[in-house]
Design a protein around this motif. Structure first.
Motif, PDB file in Angstrom:
ATOM      1  N   GLN A 168       0.864  -1.177   0.000  1.00 55.34           N
ATOM      2  CA  GLN A 168       0.000   0.000   0.000  1.00 55.34           C
ATOM      3  C   GLN A 168       0.904   1.232   0.000  1.00 55.34           C
ATOM      4  O   GLN A 168       1.828   1.313   0.799  1.00 55.34           O
ATOM      5  CB  GLN A 168      -0.884   0.015   1.243  1.00 55.34           C
ATOM      6  CG  GLN A 168      -1.910  -1.105   1.280  1.00 55.34           C
ATOM      7  CD  GLN A 168      -2.791  -1.042   2.521  1.00 55.34           C
ATOM      8  OE1 GLN A 168      -2.669  -0.161   3.359  1.00 55.34           O
ATOM      9  NE2 GLN A 168      -3.692  -2.004   2.637  1.00 55.34           N
TER      10      GLN A 168
ATOM     11  N   ILE B 238       0.790   5.297   0.319  1.00 53.12           N
ATOM     12  CA  ILE B 238      -0.129   6.340   0.783  1.00 53.12           C
ATOM     13  C   ILE B 238       0.537   7.703   0.626  1.00 53.12           C
ATOM     14  O   ILE B 238       1.628   7.935   1.153  1.00 53.12           O
ATOM     15  CB  ILE B 238      -0.493   6.142   2.285  1.00 53.12           C
ATOM     16  CG1 ILE B 238      -0.804   4.675   2.587  1.00 53.12           C
ATOM     17  CG2 ILE B 238      -1.626   7.087   2.684  1.00 53.12           C
ATOM     18  CD1 ILE B 238      -1.939   4.089   1.832  1.00 53.12           C
ATOM     19  N   TRP B 239      -0.125   8.598  -0.050  1.00 59.68           N
ATOM     20  CA  TRP B 239       0.372   9.963  -0.231  1.00 59.68           C
ATOM     21  C   TRP B 239      -0.667  10.959   0.275  1.00 59.68           C
ATOM     22  O   TRP B 239      -1.840  10.650   0.410  1.00 59.68           O
ATOM     23  CB  TRP B 239       0.641  10.241  -1.719  1.00 59.68           C
ATOM     24  CG  TRP B 239       1.879   9.565  -2.263  1.00 59.68           C
ATOM     25  CD1 TRP B 239       2.746   8.762  -1.585  1.00 59.68           C
ATOM     26  CD2 TRP B 239       2.370   9.622  -3.608  1.00 59.68           C
ATOM     27  NE1 TRP B 239       3.745   8.335  -2.427  1.00 59.68           N
ATOM     28  CE2 TRP B 239       3.538   8.852  -3.674  1.00 59.68           C
ATOM     29  CE3 TRP B 239       1.931  10.263  -4.769  1.00 59.68           C
ATOM     30  CZ2 TRP B 239       4.286   8.695  -4.848  1.00 59.68           C
ATOM     31  CZ3 TRP B 239       2.664  10.115  -5.940  1.00 59.68           C
ATOM     32  CH2 TRP B 239       3.834   9.339  -5.973  1.00 59.68           C
ATOM     33  N   GLY B 240      -0.183  12.195   0.501  1.00 65.44           N
ATOM     34  CA  GLY B 240      -1.104  13.292   0.795  1.00 65.44           C
ATOM     35  C   GLY B 240      -1.231  13.613   2.264  1.00 65.44           C
ATOM     36  O   GLY B 240      -0.779  12.869   3.136  1.00 65.44           O
ATOM     37  N   LYS B 241      -1.856  14.760   2.538  1.00 66.99           N
ATOM     38  CA  LYS B 241      -2.015  15.251   3.914  1.00 66.99           C
ATOM     39  C   LYS B 241      -3.471  15.247   4.371  1.00 66.99           C
ATOM     40  O   LYS B 241      -3.742  15.455   5.552  1.00 66.99           O
ATOM     41  CB  LYS B 241      -1.497  16.697   4.019  1.00 66.99           C
ATOM     42  CG  LYS B 241      -0.064  16.924   3.554  1.00 66.99           C
ATOM     43  CD  LYS B 241       0.931  16.350   4.521  1.00 66.99           C
ATOM     44  CE  LYS B 241       2.356  16.685   4.075  1.00 66.99           C
ATOM     45  NZ  LYS B 241       3.359  15.894   4.814  1.00 66.99           N
TER      46      LYS B 241
ATOM     47  N   PHE C 295      -9.606   2.520   6.872  1.00 68.66           N
ATOM     48  CA  PHE C 295      -8.909   2.920   5.655  1.00 68.66           C
ATOM     49  C   PHE C 295      -7.801   1.955   5.247  1.00 68.66           C
ATOM     50  O   PHE C 295      -7.480   1.847   4.070  1.00 68.66           O
ATOM     51  CB  PHE C 295      -8.367   4.346   5.807  1.00 68.66           C
ATOM     52  CG  PHE C 295      -9.331   5.369   5.286  1.00 68.66           C
ATOM     53  CD1 PHE C 295     -10.616   5.448   5.795  1.00 68.66           C
ATOM     54  CD2 PHE C 295      -8.982   6.217   4.266  1.00 68.66           C
ATOM     55  CE1 PHE C 295     -11.535   6.351   5.303  1.00 68.66           C
ATOM     56  CE2 PHE C 295      -9.894   7.134   3.752  1.00 68.66           C
ATOM     57  CZ  PHE C 295     -11.171   7.215   4.274  1.00 68.66           C
ATOM     58  N   ASP C 296      -7.192   1.261   6.225  1.00 67.11           N
ATOM     59  CA  ASP C 296      -6.154   0.309   5.826  1.00 67.11           C
ATOM     60  C   ASP C 296      -6.760  -0.900   5.123  1.00 67.11           C
ATOM     61  O   ASP C 296      -6.046  -1.664   4.471  1.00 67.11           O
ATOM     62  CB  ASP C 296      -5.286  -0.117   7.019  1.00 67.11           C
ATOM     63  CG  ASP C 296      -6.094  -0.770   8.110  1.00 67.11           C
ATOM     64  OD1 ASP C 296      -7.297  -0.509   8.189  1.00 67.11           O
ATOM     65  OD2 ASP C 296      -5.504  -1.535   8.899  1.00 67.11           O
TER      66      ASP C 296
ATOM     67  N   ARG D  46      -7.794   0.622   1.303  1.00 60.65           N
ATOM     68  CA  ARG D  46      -6.679   0.736   0.365  1.00 60.65           C
ATOM     69  C   ARG D  46      -6.224  -0.651  -0.082  1.00 60.65           C
ATOM     70  O   ARG D  46      -6.030  -1.552   0.731  1.00 60.65           O
ATOM     71  CB  ARG D  46      -5.519   1.476   1.017  1.00 60.65           C
ATOM     72  CG  ARG D  46      -5.812   2.953   1.214  1.00 60.65           C
ATOM     73  CD  ARG D  46      -4.545   3.696   1.536  1.00 60.65           C
ATOM     74  NE  ARG D  46      -4.789   5.116   1.617  1.00 60.65           N
ATOM     75  CZ  ARG D  46      -5.071   5.758   2.746  1.00 60.65           C
ATOM     76  NH1 ARG D  46      -5.149   5.107   3.871  1.00 60.65           N
ATOM     77  NH2 ARG D  46      -5.276   7.065   2.733  1.00 60.65           N
TER      78      ARG D  46
ATOM     79  N   ALA E 292      -1.831   2.236  11.052  1.00 63.53           N
ATOM     80  CA  ALA E 292      -3.065   1.879  10.336  1.00 63.53           C
ATOM     81  C   ALA E 292      -3.280   2.808   9.145  1.00 63.53           C
ATOM     82  O   ALA E 292      -3.801   2.396   8.110  1.00 63.53           O
ATOM     83  CB  ALA E 292      -4.267   1.950  11.276  1.00 63.53           C
TER      84      ALA E 292
ATOM     85  N   LYS F  79       0.761   6.854   7.562  1.00 65.86           N
ATOM     86  CA  LYS F  79       0.968   8.250   7.234  1.00 65.86           C
ATOM     87  C   LYS F  79       1.561   8.985   8.437  1.00 65.86           C
ATOM     88  O   LYS F  79       1.133   8.770   9.572  1.00 65.86           O
ATOM     89  CB  LYS F  79      -0.394   8.850   6.887  1.00 65.86           C
ATOM     90  CG  LYS F  79      -0.348  10.152   6.146  1.00 65.86           C
ATOM     91  CD  LYS F  79      -1.733  10.711   5.960  1.00 65.86           C
ATOM     92  CE  LYS F  79      -2.389  10.282   4.700  1.00 65.86           C
ATOM     93  NZ  LYS F  79      -3.632  11.010   4.406  1.00 65.86           N
TER      94      LYS F  79
END
Lengths: 426, 261
Positions: free
Chosen positions: A112, A114-117, A140-141, A144, B112, B115
C-alpha cells in the motif's frame, strides 16, 4: 493467472533472498488481529423485514509477519473474512521485500502506498486503488488495496525522492450490483445497457509510474508529486447496438482512462493550529455524459464520454483544545473548460469535520467524523465510542448516518447503520 | 593577645560574610538553571516501561523505545511504541528548541493510516498517552518560563536539597506553581509537587532511582501520582545508553515509518 505467477515468483525470490541473509540475530515478528463486526441496518429494523435485519456480520482474521534482517526486511499480511455464515474470502493485503542502504530504500512486492495530507479524502493519494465494495465504511487500511510495485526512496537530509513503478494495473473494487452500496450509471428512460469491463492489457506501455519529492522540516512539510497512470475508477463508454428498438439497446464498456497527474501537499503549524493543503491536477480525465445528452451524442458518433482536465484540492486545519482534537477540511473538485453535457457538476464541494477526545487513561475514545456535501446538501455522519477493555482488546460501538436524497452520500440515505465491533490485537 | 583577638574576629567576620554571600549568591533561578543545564550526554537511548494504575488498582502497561539527541540547546526525540499490540509501531517525534519563543515541532506516525502527520504543539498541557505526565512534564521546561525562589533546604533520603518554588509566567498555565526538591551538587530533582489553578496539590512526582551512566546522572525510575484522582504513572527505564552515536538522519519521516531497527 499472470498475477498468480508473478506472486509465486516473487515469493520464491523473497524467501530465497531472505533466507540468505538470516543470521542468529534475525527474527520473525508475528502480529495481527481477530475481529467481529456486527452491523444493523436501521431501515430494515423499521420495516420489520426479518431476513435482512443484519446488514453485515463479519469475522476477520488478519495475520502479519515481519522478518527483519540487517539490511533487508520481509513483510507479509494476509486476511480471512467470514461474511455471515456462508461466504469465506481470503487474500494478501501486503507482501513485500525491503532492501536498505544508507540513503536508498527499495521495496518490491504488493504494497500500500499512501500519499497526501488530507484525512478521509483521496486527492494525491492515487497510487493505491481502493476497495469501495462497502463504500468508505471499513477502516482505511482495509479500503486501500495493495499494488504490486517497485518503489525506491532516496534520502538526502530531510528531503526524500520517491519513485514508483507499477507494472500491472489494479483498479478500484466496485460494489456488487446486488450490494447495499451499488452505484448504477444513469441512462435515459427506455435504454437497456449491456455492461462489461475492459482492463488495460499488461504491457510495458500500460504500466504506471509515479514520482514524489517530500520534505519534512521545522517550518513546514511538503510533497510534490506526479504520475502517469490509469484512473482507478472506470468510465462507461457506450456503443449503440440498436437505437431503433424498444427498449434501445446499447453496450457499455467500463474502461479505465489513462491520465497524467501532478500535485502537491503541505502542512505547517501557525499559532498552535496545523494548517494543511493538498491539490492535484488531472490531465485528460474522462467523464460520463448526463442521460439527457447521451442519445444525441451517440447519434453523432460519440461514446457518451467527454475528456476534460480537472483540479481536486483541499484546505484544512487541525487543532487541539482541552484535549479535544478538532479538524475541518474544505474539499473541491473543479472540471476545467466545463461542458454542460457532463453528468458531474462543474464544482463539487465537500466539507469534513472531526471531533475526538480520549478519556479514562486513553482507554475510551469518543469520535465524530462527518462529511457534508455542499452541492446536494447530503452528509455522512459517523459517531463512535471505542473502549479498550484490556491491553489489545478494543470494543467499539458506532452509528453511520446518511442524510440527503442524492449525491455521493445522500444516495445511501436508506443505509443508516449501527454496529458493534470487538477487536483483539496481538 | 590583642593581636590574636583581632585575627580571630577577622576570621569570624570573613567566615560569616562568606557564608552569607554564599547563601545569597545562589538564587532559585540559578538552581533551576543548574538543573536545566546539567550535562545529560549528547545522545541517549533507552527503553521505557510506562505503568498506569487507576484508583481501583488495575494497571495498564506500555513499552516505548526512545532516542534523543541534543543539538546545543535544541534536541530531537523519537519514540517507538513497542507494546501493547494495538499501539505497536506507532511513533512520535518531537523537535524542541532552546529558544523559548519557538514552539516544538511534533509528528505522529499511525501504522493503520501509514501516514506521518504533523500535530499541534499546543497540546503540551495534555496528558501523554493517558498517563499522569503532560507532554510538558516530560520535556525540559525552560527556567525562564517560571519565576523561581528558594523557600527552604531539606534533607531527603540523606541528601541535602534546595526547595524551589516556581511560578509560571504564563497565566494560562495549568499549574499555579510547582515545588521542586533539587539535590545539591548533583542538580538532580528528587521530588516535585504540582499545584492546580486553585492552588491545591494536584500531583506529586517522586524519583525512585537515579544512577550514573557514562558519568551522567540519569533518572531510572520515577512515579507521578495524581492525588486528586488517586491515579499513578510509573516510568521505568532500562538499557539506558549515553554517548551511543545516533545518525542525524534517524530523526526523520523515514525512521518513523521504519520503526525500531
Amino acid at each position: 493467472m499472470k498475477n498468480v505467477k508473478y506472486i509465486v515468483i516473487l515469493l520464491i525470490l523473497m524467501v530465497t533472498t531472505g533466507l540468505m541473509n538470516v543470521s542468529a540475530q534475525d527474527s520473525i515478528d508475528f502480529g495481527g488481529y481477530v475481529r467481529n463486526y456486527t452491523g444493523i441496518l436501521f431501515n430494515n429494523l423499521q420495516d420489520g423485514t426479518s431476513d435482512n435485519d443484519f446488514a453485515s456480520v463479519q469475522n476477520t482474521f488478519d495475520l502479519k509477519a515481519d522478518y527483519s534482517g540487517d539490511r533487508a526486511d520481509l513483510h507479509a499480511e494476509g486476511y480471512v473474512y467470514a461474511d455471515g455464515d456462508t461466504t469465506l474470502s481470503a487474500g494478501i493485503r501486503e507482501l513485500y521485500f525491503d532492501l536498505y542502504s544508507d540513503s536508498l530504500d527499495l521495496r518490491i512486492g504488493k504494497q500500500q502506498i499512501i500519499w497526501g495530507k488530507g484525512d478521509g479524502v483521496f486527492i494525491t493519494d492515487v497510487v493505491s486503488p481502493k476497495d469501495m465494495s462497502k463504500f468508505i465504511i471499513p477502516d482505511f487500511d482495509e479500503i486501500r488495496l495493495g499494488v504490486t510495485a517497485l518503489k525506491a526512496d532516496y534520502y538526502l537530509g530531510n528531503f526524500a525522492l520517491e519513485g514508483v513503478w507499477i507494472p500491472v494495473f489494479t483498479p478500484n473494487i466496485l460494489p456488487a450490483q446486488d450490494s447495499l452500496w451499488a452505484v448504477s450509471m444513469d441512462f435515459p428512460t427506455g435504454v437497456e445497457p449491456s455492461i462489461s469491463t475492459s482492463l488495460p492489457s499488461t504491457t510495458l506501455e500500460n504500466s504506471e509510474g509515479f514520482a514524489k519529492v517530500s520534505y519534512m522540516g521545522s517550518a513546514f512539510d511538503f510533497e510534490l508529486m506526479g504520475g502517469t497512470m490509469f484512473d482507478d475508477a472506470p468510465t462507461g463508454h457506450v456503443t449503440p447496438v440498436n437505437l431503433a428498438s424498444t427498449p434501445k439497446l446499447v453496450d457499455v464498456t467500463k474502461e479505465y482512462q489513462r491520465l497524467l497527474m501532478g500535485g502537491g501537499s503541505f502542512s505547517t503549524e501557525i499559532a498552535g493550529v496545523v494548517m494543511k493543503g493538498e491539490g492535484a491536477y488531472y490531465s485528460g480525465k474522462a467523464f460520463n455524459m448526463s442521460p439527457d445528452a447521451l442519445l444525441a451524442d451517440l447519434g453523432s458518433g460519440g461514446d457518451g464520454t467527454i475528456e476534460k482536465d480537472a483540479i481536486h484540492y483541499m484546505a484544512g486545519a487541525d487543532y487541539v483544545i482541552a484535549g479535544v482534537n478538532l479538524g475541518v477540511q474544505f474539499i473541491q473538485e473543479y472540471i476545467l473548460d466545463y461542458d454542460s453535457k457532463i453528468n458531474n457538476d462543474e464544482f463539487n464541494s465537500t466539507m469534513t469535520f472531526l471531533t475526538a477526545k480520549k478519556f479514562m487513561d486513553d482507554s475510551l475514545e469518543l469520535k465524530f467524523f462527518g462529511y457534508y456535501g455542499l452541492n446536494n446538501e447530503d452528509a455522512l455522519l459517523r459517531f463512535s465510542a471505542g473502549y479498550s477493555v484490556t491491553e489489545g482488546m478494543l470494543l467499539t460501538a458506532g452509528v453511520d448516518i446518511f442524510i440527503g436524497d442524492t449525491g455521493y452520500f445522500g444516495q445511501y440515505d436508506a443505509n443508516d447503520l449501527g454496529y458493534i465491533q470487538a477487536k483483539y490485537s496481538f | 593577645m590583642k593581636e590574636l583577638k583581632r585575627i580571630t574576629l577577622s576570621v569570624f567576620l570573613i567566615t560569616c560574610t562568606t557564608v552569607l554571600v554564599s547563601a545569597q549568591s545562589i538564587t532559585g533561578l540559578d538552581v533551576m538553571k543548574n538543573v536545566y543545564n546539567r550535562p545529560t550526554g549528547p545522545a541517549i537511548t533507552s527503553e521505557m516501561t510506562m505503568t498506569l494504575t487507576n484508583s481501583r488498582g488495575s494497571t495498564r502497561e506500555r513499552t516505548i523505545r526512545q532516542y534523543l539527541k541534543k543539538y546545543g540547546d535544541d534536541e530531537k526525540k523519537i519514540m517507538f511504541f513497542t507494546s501493547p499490540a494495538d499501539v505497536k509501531n506507532t511513533s512520535f517525534m518531537d523537535w524542541s528548541y532552546g529558544d523559548s519563543g519557538k514552539d516544538d515541532d511534533m509528528w505522529i506516525y499511525l501504522p493503520a493510516l501509514k501516514k506521518v502527520k504533523r500535530i499541534s504543539s499546543e497540546n503540551k498541557s495534555d496528558y501523554f498517552m493517558g498517563s499522569d505526565f503532560t507532554y510538558d512534564d516530560l520535556g525540559d521546561r525552560k527556567p525562564e518560563d517560571d519565576t523561581h525562589r528558594i523557600i527552604g533546604e531539606e534533607t531527603i533520603n540523606g541528601k541535602d536539597c534546595y526547595v524551589i518554588e516556581s511560578t509560571p509566567k504564563d497565566k494560562n498555565s495549568m499549574y499555579s506553581k510547582t515545588i521542586t526538591w533539587v539535590v545539591k551538587n548533583s542538580w538532580v530533582g528528587t521530588k516535585k509537587e504540582f499545584y492546580d489553578e486553585d492552588g491545591d496539590l494536584l500531583k506529586t512526582l517522586t524519583i525512585h532511582s537515579v544512577d550514573k551512566v557514562n558519568g551522567y546522572w540519569v533518572i531510572l525510575d520515577m512515579e507521578m501520582e495524581n492525588v486528586q484522582k488517586n491515579h499513578t504513572t510509573r516510568l521505568q527505564f532500562k538499557d539506558v545508553q549515553i554517548g551511543k552515536s545516533i545518525n542525524d538522519n534517524f530523526f526523520t519521516e523515514r525512521q518513523m515509518k521504519k520503526g525500531v531497527r
